[in-house]
Design an enzyme around this catalytic site. Structure first.
Site, PDB file in Angstrom:
ATOM      1  N   GLY B   9       0.843  -1.208   0.000  1.00  0.00           N
ATOM      2  CA  GLY B   9       0.000   0.000   0.000  1.00  0.00           C
ATOM      3  C   GLY B   9       0.866   1.240   0.000  1.00  0.00           C
ATOM      4  O   GLY B   9       1.807   1.354   0.778  1.00  0.00           O
ATOM      5  N   CYS B  44      -8.077  13.173   0.912  1.00  0.00           N
ATOM      6  CA  CYS B  44      -8.857  14.259   1.530  1.00  0.00           C
ATOM      7  C   CYS B  44      -9.094  15.422   0.574  1.00  0.00           C
ATOM      8  O   CYS B  44      -9.976  16.245   0.805  1.00  0.00           O
ATOM      9  CB  CYS B  44      -8.143  14.779   2.771  1.00  0.00           C
ATOM     10  SG  CYS B  44      -7.742  13.485   3.941  1.00  0.00           S
TER      11      CYS B  44
END
Lengths: 453, 453
Positions: B9, B44
């Site tokens: 990841g 975000c």
């Protein structure tokens, strides 16, 4: 009999003390004596009244005598306290409107006499167009002088916060400005490489900065200021001269009354804001305090500190038991596009205080780079190499210096290490911050120096 | 032989861990596997790409694989790790471009597998126009759906931060919006009277908010979404439905590999970010952490926390000895003109954690009232009545909520009491703050409750 609290001075500390004492004790007799016509005003707002950012002078008057009266606080303006008799517990007061004098008794007394500008004893200091900016009377005089003289060139003597704020004000008013500073460089509370950014910014905005030379004399023509001369003989034409070389605590009343001063020259107080004379407190610019980083006595004449101390003095004078733990030396000001802030010790000050100081400077945006509207900040953090405890911070730039310095100040209060701050869970969303706050980034950079000296 | 660090990841924690490990150990072999085409992006920022505040999608990609390559970090995108063999210390990886599988060994492994949206098992969930917003692949799909469907009415399922940010985004895009929230009210981390301000603000901006009802089903027409129905049978037309009811940690790989999960359901780690399996670390949304206020285990999937944890995991995987002390639960978001922030415990949460909690709400401007440009904030502070230690803060308003909440978070780190904060030496000058910071005012109000319960 009802206890009487007399407060001498009603600008910041005095006004706050009166309000707090009233909340503590609804039946206390509270009297505030003030030699000016106004109480409870913001001296810090004055440069912005002059520039027009604040549209009128009355706006910075927070609370008027009749508003205090509605809280049953008697405010006597244009009354000057002439003497304190600590044995008889009374003061002698002159009513400046009629020069009558009378004596009045106190049960508790709070000295909130403030500070006054230092005026150099040079030729020409009395000329029209030589100004200070401290009290609201100064502001009124300053404003009317600007209207009448319509100055084109100003000299500001002293590169403190007021001097640097006024440089911006004068720029807004199209007044060409020279700042004359006696010390080798501006902003002694900042490290040299940080202060240098501010000097450069002043130059970029057309402000001439002359350092390492004090004011030698002021020359006039027809009673009006015409030029200044520095100690090494530089001359600058000036139709306005502002004296801003610092302030000195107003301690005459205290000293004459036998109330002890501390080694800083300001009134000595303990953490209850009590002087060494029974029943007498002091608060604000007239008294000294403790530097919470070094533990040493210091003097920090700033409006917010005056308010904090006034609250404690008012509470205790009304029978409470509050403490004021001291200051970090936090300060902020704006000059042109730079926000300039510090708290705690600079690297230089930390070394002088015998810390094995270690420091970093980082340059970061105050927002995620991909989000519009971010602004840069240079942050300097100082820590103790032994254990990494934070000792101070300096922040300069167009970005949110106020936010960063308040994080640093709060970290100093908590005696945090740079590792603590590096792991801080601060608020992140793109409109507000980069994913890691610039303070976290700076703390991380500093922490690696602490671990690997 | 050179040690190999494998990171699974590469969005936030993984990218940060790789960079930190590289700085720690220049000769380590570092490989990052990522199933998407991008690594190192800001999830975000996505609502702001959709609204156009951020002008293009590539801006939120912080660092590209070739930039990692220049640091000698190999980033393999479109590679999915299929299994971890903790005994053999190797992983099995599928190359998604050709479906080839291979095994590769690791000396150290960092799990940064993130979290994924919870998808409710309701009829119609597969319809065109039903979207999530989590990965950058989601963003690309979202953007192309907006272009192709040109929606007029959207339903957002879930009133979390993403849902509320998207409400603003949709408003900017002229999409009429209904938010459907299963719980009785929005923002469970905030006390009810604080959350209510946000609900009211949504209404003022034309957003319909339906609470206390989950999504029952989605109806379609020609394979496209047409309406939603709530559990109590309310129907809303919708040509776009966003599923934003929360996320769940991606733990399948860990669980299948025998790596222990904690009681939150996320991967269990210690303060070194080490799992209970030797040589394996975890960081970011896939792992749990400690709540520093209560000391209990918690799960807080936020981008800044992922970065902080990634740094610690990367440092330790490269032989360092960093610690991550846990979180305060600090969060902030913006919806329309309100900035909404919290840290630590709400009053409700404090009582649930068995504190004798005391709280105040104050409403203040974030600047001196006489200085233009100030904005209001409602601040709620929560403390332990016994001793006054601060437990949490909530700040809502158009003002500088980010600054206030970061002061509060730093105060929580230092375990300050409200009295400590009431006496804080924070930065004051009129362009930045009222003479006493709203946090000082709030702390003072709270402190009087602590002293006089």
């Amino acid at each position: 009999m009802v206890e009487r609290l007399v407060i001498i001075g009603g600008v910041a500390a005095g006004a706050k003390a009166a309000a707090k004492a009233r909340r503590m004790k609804p039946d206390m007799d509270i009297v505030v004596y003030q030699d000016e016509t106004e109480v409870s005003y913001s001296a810090c707002g004055q440069p912005y009244v002059l520039s027009g950012v604040i549209e009128n002078r009355d706006k910075i008057v927070i609370r008027r005598p009749h508003e205090f009266a509605s809280d049953n606080i008697r405010v006597l303006t244009r009354h000057r306290v002439e003497a304190i008799d600590v044995t008889a517990r009374q003061i002698r007061v002159a009513d400046l409107s009629n020069n009558n004098e009378c004596a009045t008794a106190y049960d508790k007394l709070i000295l909130a006499t403030g500070a006054r500008p230092v005026i150099p004893a040079v030729d020409g200091i009395e000329l029209e167009g030589v100004l200070t900016l401290r009290s609201i009377s100064d502001l009124d005089r300053f404003k009317s002088t600007l209207s009448s003289l319509k100055p084109k060139r100003a000299s500001i003597i002293g590169a403190g916060y007021i001097g640097l704020e006024l440089a911006e004000t004068f720029h807004a008013l199209n007044v060409k400005t020279t700042i004359i500073e006696k010390f080798d460089r501006i902003l002694p509370k900042f490290d040299a490489e940080m202060a240098q950014q501010v000097s450069a910014h002043l130059s970029e905005n057309g402000v001439e900065l002359i350092t390492g030379q004090g004011l030698a004399r002021i020359s006039g023509k027809n009673g009006r200021v015409a030029a200044v001369t520095t100690e090494s003989g530089l001359n600058r034409d000036a139709d306005l001269v502002v004296i801003a070389i610092g302030v000195r605590p107003n301690t005459d009343l205290a000293k004459d009354g036998g109330i002890a001063l501390g080694k800083t020259g300001a009134i000595a107080v303990d953490e209850k804001m009590q002087t060494r004379t029974p029943a007498i407190y002091a608060a604000g610019d007239c008294c000294e305090t403790i530097d919470r980083v070094t533990g040493k006595t210091t003097w920090l004449p700033l409006g917010d500190i005056a308010n904090l101390q006034g609250r404690v003095a008012g509470e205790n004078a009304a029978g409470g038991n509050a403490s004021f733990p001291g200051v970090l030396g936090t300060a902020i000001f704006k000059t042109f596009d730079l926000n300039v802030a510090c708290t705690g010790l600079s690297e230089t000050a930390a070394r002088q205080a015998r810390y094995d100081a270690v420091a970093v400077n980082v340059n970061r945006s105050d927002r995620a780079r991909y989000y519009p509207g971010g602004n840069n900040l240079v942050i300097k953090l100082v820590a103790d190499r032994q254990g990494g405890r934070l000792l101070g911070a300096q922040v300069i730039g167009p970005g949110k210096a106020d936010k960063m310095i308040d994080i640093a100040a709060t970290a100093l209060l908590g005696k945090l290490t740079c590792e603590d701050l590096e792991n801080a869970d601060l608020a992140y969303a793109p409109p507000f911050s980069p994913v890691l706050s610039p303070m976290i980034t700076a703390a991380g950079a500093l922490n690696s120096k602490v671990n690997n000296p």
